[in-house]
Scaffold this motif. Structure first.
Motif, PDB file in Angstrom:
ATOM      1  N   HIS A   1       0.826  -1.206   0.000  1.00 58.70           N
ATOM      2  CA  HIS A   1       0.000   0.000   0.000  1.00 58.70           C
ATOM      3  C   HIS A   1       0.862   1.259   0.000  1.00 58.70           C
ATOM      4  N   SER A   2       0.331   2.322  -0.601  1.00 56.74           N
ATOM      5  CA  SER A   2       1.025   3.601  -0.569  1.00 56.74           C
ATOM      6  C   SER A   2       0.883   4.217   0.824  1.00 56.74           C
ATOM      7  N   LEU A   3       1.693   5.236   1.098  1.00 60.10           N
ATOM      8  CA  LEU A   3       1.584   5.938   2.377  1.00 60.10           C
ATOM      9  C   LEU A   3       0.202   6.548   2.534  1.00 60.10           C
ATOM     10  N   LEU A   4      -0.376   7.062   1.451  1.00 62.00           N
ATOM     11  CA  LEU A   4      -1.727   7.609   1.513  1.00 62.00           C
ATOM     12  C   LEU A   4      -2.737   6.527   1.860  1.00 62.00           C
ATOM     13  N   GLU A   5      -2.651   5.385   1.207  1.00 59.57           N
ATOM     14  CA  GLU A   5      -3.596   4.299   1.478  1.00 59.57           C
ATOM     15  C   GLU A   5      -3.472   3.820   2.917  1.00 59.57           C
TER      16      GLU A   5
END
Length: 330
Positions: free
Chosen positions: A43-47
């Motif tokens: 997952h991305s940092l945003l997710e």
């Protein structure tokens, strides 16, 4: 309505991440803002920040402030968010502007909102510990809505790249006053701060929406009034993420405003801080911070498969390390 029905989360994801360009630039030469990258693949940092918010507030009250110029990344990663909860700025004008614009959106929809501000560039090893602290913070804001509550993590070691909060006197709500902020002290001073029960400043804040907006009114009254009119007209027209020409014009005229430097510093007597137990928290604001975080992860974590649409910071760091070693040998 119960108090929980007024609990909102605001994820701050509008930054350009310029300090991480060495890590976040693709082979094509295009830099990707760090919040849309993955730390180790997955997952991305945003997710991950959205998932963190979902543990505290209802998904339909999680808003994310983004920049129009980053649409190619956030349009996919926020595909499950309601369009009204994706708050689009024409461009990044600093955290202060992004926070104000978003607060006015939330206030228009829920004047009694209590908001949790979550930066989208944090790594947390122990999410369970942080989750409980986030919930406690929102509960304390319900009990004492008049003062913004900062979350400060118990330091695990002296770190000269982080900001610190010096707590003061315990209040009736179980929080401490803020004596002062110390930004990036040298290692010896950082060790002294830790010995004096100082805390790492996470920049995670819980507060009532009206309290936060009033902070801006006291510093930038004309700006708040003009932006409030634009937001109200936009939401009444149900224009979703469409940006009005008036908003573009305003953003062209705005100075960059940093929420911490320009709004919080100098207001220490009005703020409160809540200590969060050590939980492996880290701010991924610089290449050194990313490298330090990666060194603390095990090989199994590094080996996770990376979705094709997420840039893997661990892989980028490994590539830079190899290049550095080759240059040293040469």
């Amino acid at each position: 309505m119960t108090a929980a029905d007024h609990a909102w989360a605001l994820i701050l994801a509008g930054g350009d991440g310029s300090r991480l360009r060495a890590l976040t630039t693709q082979a094509s030469g295009t830099p990707i803002p760090k919040q849309y990258c993955s730390l180790t693949g997955c997952h991305s940092l945003l997710e991950e920040t959205v998932a963190r918010a979902r543990n505290v507030v209802s998904p339909d009250r999680i808003c994310t402030v983004v920049a129009q110029t980053h649409r190619e990344w956030w349009s996919e990663q926020l595909a499950d968010s309601h369009p009204r909860n994706v708050i689009v700025q024409p461009r990044n004008r600093g955290t202060g502007i992004g926070v104000l614009y978003s607060l006015l959106h939330i206030s228009h929809r829920d004047p009694a909102a209590q908001v949790l501000l979550l930066p989208a560039d944090h790594y947390v090893r122990d999410e369970t510990t942080l989750r409980q602290s986030l919930r406690n913070a929102m509960q304390r804001v319900q009990e004492n809505p008049g003062a913004p509550l900062l979350l400060g993590v118990r330091p695990e070691h002296p770190d000269p790249e982080l900001g610190y909060i010096i707590p003061g006197i315990r209040d009736d709500h179980g929080s401490d006053t803020v004596t002062r902020f110390v930004e990036k002290p040298n290692p010896a001073v950082a060790a002294q701060i830790i010995d004096a029960d100082g805390l790492w400043n996470t920049f995670i804040i819980a507060a009532s929406v009206q309290t936060l907006i009033n902070m801006f009114v006291q510093r930038y009254p004309p700006l708040v009034m003009e932006m409030k009119v634009i937001v109200s007209r936009s939401l009444l027209a149900e224009s979703g993420t469409a940006l009005w020409p008036a908003l573009f014009d305003l953003y062209e005229r705005l100075p960059d405003i940093d929420f911490s430097r320009d709004l919080l510093q100098g207001r220490e007597d009005w703020l409160r801080v809540m200590a969060v137990p050590a939980c492996g928290w880290n701010d991924l604001g610089t290449p050194a911070r990313v490298a330090a975080t990666l060194r603390g992860l095990d090989d199994a974590t590094h080996a996770q498969a990376t979705p094709a649409h997420h840039l893997n910071l661990a892989a980028q760091q490994a590539m830079l390390d190899r290049s550095s070693r080759s240059s040293a040998v040469a």
